[in-house]
Each structure stands twice: as structure tokens, then as C-alpha cells.
Design a protein around this motif. Structure first.
Motif, short mmCIF file in Angstrom:
data_model
loop_
_atom_site.label_atom_id
_atom_site.label_comp_id
_atom_site.label_asym_id
_atom_site.label_seq_id
_atom_site.Cartn_x
_atom_site.Cartn_y
_atom_site.Cartn_z
N MET A 179 3.40 22.86 26.37
CA MET A 179 1.79 23.17 25.13
C MET A 179 2.15 24.19 24.10
O MET A 179 1.15 23.71 23.09
N HIS A 180 3.72 23.98 23.79
CA HIS A 180 3.53 24.89 22.03
C HIS A 180 4.60 24.02 21.68
O HIS A 180 5.06 24.70 20.37
N ILE A 181 4.87 22.61 22.40
CA ILE A 181 5.23 21.54 20.92
C ILE A 181 4.70 20.44 21.54
O ILE A 181 4.77 19.43 20.52
N ASP A 182 3.33 19.88 22.65
CA ASP A 182 3.27 18.34 22.55
C ASP A 182 1.88 18.96 22.60
O ASP A 182 1.25 19.46 23.27
N PRO A 183 0.98 18.21 21.25
CA PRO A 183 -0.38 18.01 21.43
C PRO A 183 -0.54 17.43 22.84
O PRO A 183 -1.75 18.12 23.08
N ARG A 184 -0.37 16.66 23.07
CA ARG A 184 -1.39 16.09 24.23
C ARG A 184 -0.95 17.12 25.46
O ARG A 184 -2.07 17.43 26.27
N ALA A 185 0.06 18.04 25.37
CA ALA A 185 -0.36 19.14 26.38
C ALA A 185 -0.44 20.13 26.35
O ALA A 185 -1.31 20.81 27.15
N LYS A 187 -3.56 20.04 24.81
CA LYS A 187 -5.08 19.60 24.63
C LYS A 187 -5.83 19.55 26.10
O LYS A 187 -6.49 20.49 26.43
N ALA A 188 -4.10 19.31 26.57
CA ALA A 188 -5.19 19.29 28.65
C ALA A 188 -4.56 20.49 28.78
O ALA A 188 -5.51 21.03 30.13
N ALA A 189 -4.01 21.57 27.92
CA ALA A 189 -4.55 22.77 28.19
C ALA A 189 -6.07 23.36 27.73
O ALA A 189 -5.95 24.97 27.86
N GLY A 190 -6.71 23.52 26.93
CA GLY A 190 -7.85 23.00 26.75
C GLY A 190 -7.75 23.89 25.34
O GLY A 190 -8.44 24.67 24.69
N MET A 191 -6.41 24.10 24.61
CA MET A 191 -6.33 23.96 22.94
C MET A 191 -6.13 22.62 22.27
O MET A 191 -5.97 21.72 22.63
N SER A 192 -6.59 23.30 20.75
CA SER A 192 -6.62 21.77 19.76
C SER A 192 -5.16 21.61 19.87
O SER A 192 -5.39 20.18 18.97
N ARG A 193 -4.68 22.15 19.15
CA ARG A 193 -3.27 21.97 19.08
C ARG A 193 -2.44 22.48 19.92
O ARG A 193 -2.32 23.77 19.95
N PRO A 194 -0.41 22.81 20.05
CA PRO A 194 0.25 23.73 20.16
C PRO A 194 0.01 24.92 19.88
O PRO A 194 -0.33 24.65 18.93
N PHE A 195 0.78 25.24 20.61
CA PHE A 195 0.46 27.54 20.13
C PHE A 195 1.18 28.06 20.56
O PHE A 195 1.98 27.37 20.65
#
Length: 288
Positions: A179-185, A187-195
Motif C-alpha cells: 500500500m506504500h508503493i502500489d496504487p492498486r494496493a 485503493k484496496a486499503a481505502g486510500m486514494s494513492r500510496p501513502f
């Protein structure tokens, strides 16, 4: 834990021990990843290297990951709620640490549980608080309430400029959650982009905070903070700091919080840090 509450079966669970080695290169990469400039030779140059104490948290990341692997919570929905660190001694520029880990507490928040994972060795004790939706309701203690900010104007107000490559750099230190590098991951975690990793945000905030206080970031001896909202790489953060009136120990104590400058959302709350007094006659890093 009171007599009327029920302990989680995970409370006290032994997560084992692990020996982790690191090099000067790892410590320097960490300093660069959390925002140290190339002119901070005492943080990025092996000839005079002082290791940031928060680097220890990358070496101990195996413990909270191990608990997730055991099935204590859903790793796709659990989030890092807060972090504590007590420094017992400085980290050498390179070496190895043997750490032991356990589940120190499991708090029942009703619809969620909070797992306190404690990692200890001769140089530090670190505690991850992991917020796990769906894990509560077992009849346990709710745990301590969130600390309140001081009821007075902040005395310190430095800023933190994160950069677009920061999460990509920080993940090379061990926390490679997608989720910190992959935009798809993300979004699956509820974020608009990697954070950005919460621990990266926290360490990045400590650098200007220490400078504002006239302390050296490698002199950190105690730290705690809650992760209130995600930070996206490139966000500019506004810090607010209050001299800690409750700190009667030697050194400089400060309470702090951080918010995103563009929309004023709080990203770090309940922060508290203490730095040891600078050692006499310590050689200062010259200006680049």
C-alpha cells in the motif's frame, strides 16, 4: 486488567527472538529516507556517523509482522495506531541486535482490538499499537485514553517537507507493504494513492523538532505518538510543539502534533519526545 474483564488469548503471546544485523549503509539510507540532508554529515557520512535512534524500529519490524502472520488480525485492514520507543543506549554505526518480542497487551475497543507488540533488547524497548477492526468484543479492558494537547499556544512551529520518493525509499528498509508503493494496493486499503509509512512521518518530524529545540536528533531517549491520518509523499507538514512541563528528568522534553499544511488535517497526535542533554565538547558538524 480488572477482575471483571476478560483477557484476549493473544495477551502475553511470545513472538520469539531474532538477531538482526545492519551496516553503516543501512543507517545512512535510513537517515536519507526520513529527510536528513546531505549536509548532515553526522547522519549521512560514515566517518562521523551517529545513528538515529528511530532506525531501531526498522530492525524490529519483524515482530508486528510476525503477529499478523500468525492470524491474530486481518493484515489487510489492521493499521498502525501508535508507537512508543524507549532508548537504553546508542546504536553503533554497524552491528547486530538480538531482540525478543511479545504481545504485551490486547485492548478491547468494542468493534476493534488494539494489540501492543513489545520488542526489547539491550539498546531499546519499542511498542507497536496495532488497531485491528473486528477484533474486539471479547470483554477486555478498553485501555488508556488518548493524551490531550496542552491548553496553551504552541511554543515551537517548524515545518516538514516530505518528498515524492520518500515512501519508495523508506520501504527499502524493511516495511514493504504494497500500500506504500502500489496504487492498486493503496485503493484496496481505502486510500486514494500510496501513502507514507507512519514511522517515516514520525522520524521526519523529529529532525526539525530537535533542531528547533537545540537538541541533536540522535540524542532522543523517549518517544511516543499516535498516527491520526495518512501522509502522502509530497505533503508539507506543520508541527506544533509545547515544552513538556511534566518532564522533570534531565534533558529536553516536548509534546507535539503535526498537521498537513494544505488542509490542516491532524496526522500525528499525542506526541511526546525527550532528548538527552548534548555531551560536552562534542564536535559539531560543519556547514556544507
Amino acid at each position: 486488567m480488572t477482575a471483571s474483564t476478560t483477557a484476549s488469548p493473544w495477551q502475553g503471546h511470545d513472538l520469539g527472538a531474532r538477531t538482526v544485523s545492519y551496516t553503516e549503509r543501512d543507517a545512512i539510507l535510513y537517515a536519507l529516507a526520513v529527510g536528513a540532508g546531505a549536509d548532515r554529515l553526522d547522519l549521512v557520512y560514515e566517518e562521523r556517523l551517529r545513528v538515529l535512534p528511530t532506525f531501531a524500529l526498522t530492525l524490529a519490524q519483524w515482530a508486528p509482522d510476525a503477529l499478523g502472520t500468525l492470524g491474530a488480525f486481518d493484515v489487510t485492514t489492521a493499521v498502525h495506531g501508535s508507537q512508543r520507543l524507549v532508548v537504553k543506549g546508542p546504536l553503533e554505526p554497524s552491528g547486530e541486535l538480538t531482540m525478543s518480542a511479545r504481545v504485551a497487551e490486547v485492548w478491547d475497543k468494542g468493534s476493534a482490538a488494539v494489540f501492543d507488540v513489545e520488542v526489547s533488547c539491550d539498546r531499546f524497548t519499542a511498542t507497536w499499537s496495532l488497531f485491528a477492526p473486528g477484533g474486539g468484543g471479547f470483554g477486555g479492558d478498553r485501555g488508556p485514553s488518548a493524551p490531550r494537547r496542552p491548553d496553551r499556544p504552541a511554543e515551537h512551529g517548524p515545518t516538514v517537507a516530505t518528498h515524492s520518493r520518500q515512501a519508495a525509499l523508506y520501504r527499502l528498509l524493511g516495511d514493504r507493504h504494497a500500500m506504500h508503493i502500489d496504487p492498486r494496493a493503496a485503493k484496496a486499503a481505502g486510500m486514494s494513492r500510496p501513502f507514507l509509512h507512519g514511522l517515516c512521518t514520525l522520524a521526519a518530524a523529529l529532525l526539525p523538532l530537535a533542531d528547533t529545540l537545540g537538541a541533536h536528533p540522535a540524542d532522543l531517549v523517549e518517544l511516543q505518538a499516535r498516527f491520526a491520518a495518512p501522509v502522502f509523499p509530497g505533503d508539507r507538514l506543520a508541527l506544533r510543539g509545547w515544552t513538556d512541563d511534566d518532564d522533570d528528568a534531565a534533558g529536553t522534553g516536548v509534546r507535539f502534533e503535526a498537521s498537513a499544511a494544505d488542509d490542516d488535517r491532524t496526522v500525528l497526535s499525542g506526541g511526546r519526545a525527550r532528548f538527552a542533554p548534548a555531551a560536552p565538547n562534542r564536535e559539531e558538524t560543519p556547514d556544507a
